[in-house]
Scaffold this active site. Sequence first.
Site, short mmCIF file in Angstrom:
data_model
loop_
_atom_site.label_atom_id
_atom_site.label_comp_id
_atom_site.label_asym_id
_atom_site.label_seq_id
_atom_site.Cartn_x
_atom_site.Cartn_y
_atom_site.Cartn_z
CE LYS A 182 51.05 -26.88 -18.10
NZ LYS A 182 51.65 -25.56 -18.32
CG ASP A 200 48.20 -22.56 -15.04
OD1 ASP A 200 47.91 -22.37 -13.83
OD2 ASP A 200 47.63 -21.95 -15.96
#
Length: 317
Positions: A182, A200
């Site tokens: 991420k 997320d």
Amino acid sequence: MKAPAGAKRTQKSGAAKQPAKAAKAAKATKAAKAAKVSKTDKAAEPAKTAKVAKAAKPESRLAMVRRARRINRELADVYPYAHPELDFRNPFELLVATVLSAQTTDLRVNQTTPALFAKYPTPEDMAAAVPEEVEEIIRPTGFFRAKAKSLLGLSTALRDDFGGEVPGRLEDLVKLPGVGRKTAFVVLGNAFGVPGITVDTHFGRLVRRWKWTEQEDPEKVEAEIAAIFPKSEWTMLSHRVIFHGRRICHARKPACGACPITHLCPSYGEGETDPEKAKKLLKYEMGGQPGQRLNPPADYPGRPAPPLGATGATGAA
């Protein structure tokens, strides 16, 4: 023998009444049959409705992909100014800010990093920092000891292995302390222009609400969403979805009544549907409040966030 006149009248009257009685009886029978049919039809209605509902086909893969791409296009119209909501001036600052953003808000990170970057502007500076001093500066972001360890570790790796420069490849970034996929995609997409999907909590929640995927694992979510959209859309898609999740499609109280894509949302009604009540749930520029960045892009329509310690300087999801 001739019948009396009165008898004739009585016979005639009785004969006249018989057809009338027969007609009345026939009418009553017809009404009873009609009522019976009507009653039968009404009883059959729920069953018929249930049968139709049961026969409804699930959305095809092609229909879902078309709907997903239309949502992306319409979100692009709603958020033409979508952007990364971390303040940064170079890849190193974005990398550090993204590591700090774990388990806190971008707003809180943006209020903390000015002091951090003023003292440690380069990887070499941060690699040589006293851990306790870094911890004290980043304390407002939470988990400050673990985060300080990651910052010092990644800064040392950048200094020793990459000549003090942030690498522009996924396989190199994920080797740095505290950097996962991420974080790597945030840096690649926004500092190097390399497309990537940032999964997320907001992104994962919305793509499941929209029935684009049923996966919970971030890497599986990433893979399934990547198969729906062209690579050129990945970075901006991430920004738009995250913007929408922070401003309108909240975790606990989605503002369904103020959402511009309700006609495309299979989960409409999970949140407040009354337009006036939903409007009160909007956040950031949608709700007339400051944004998350102290230094937002020039095209941002809202107000900049206040510095740490200023009145109203509080974090939000």
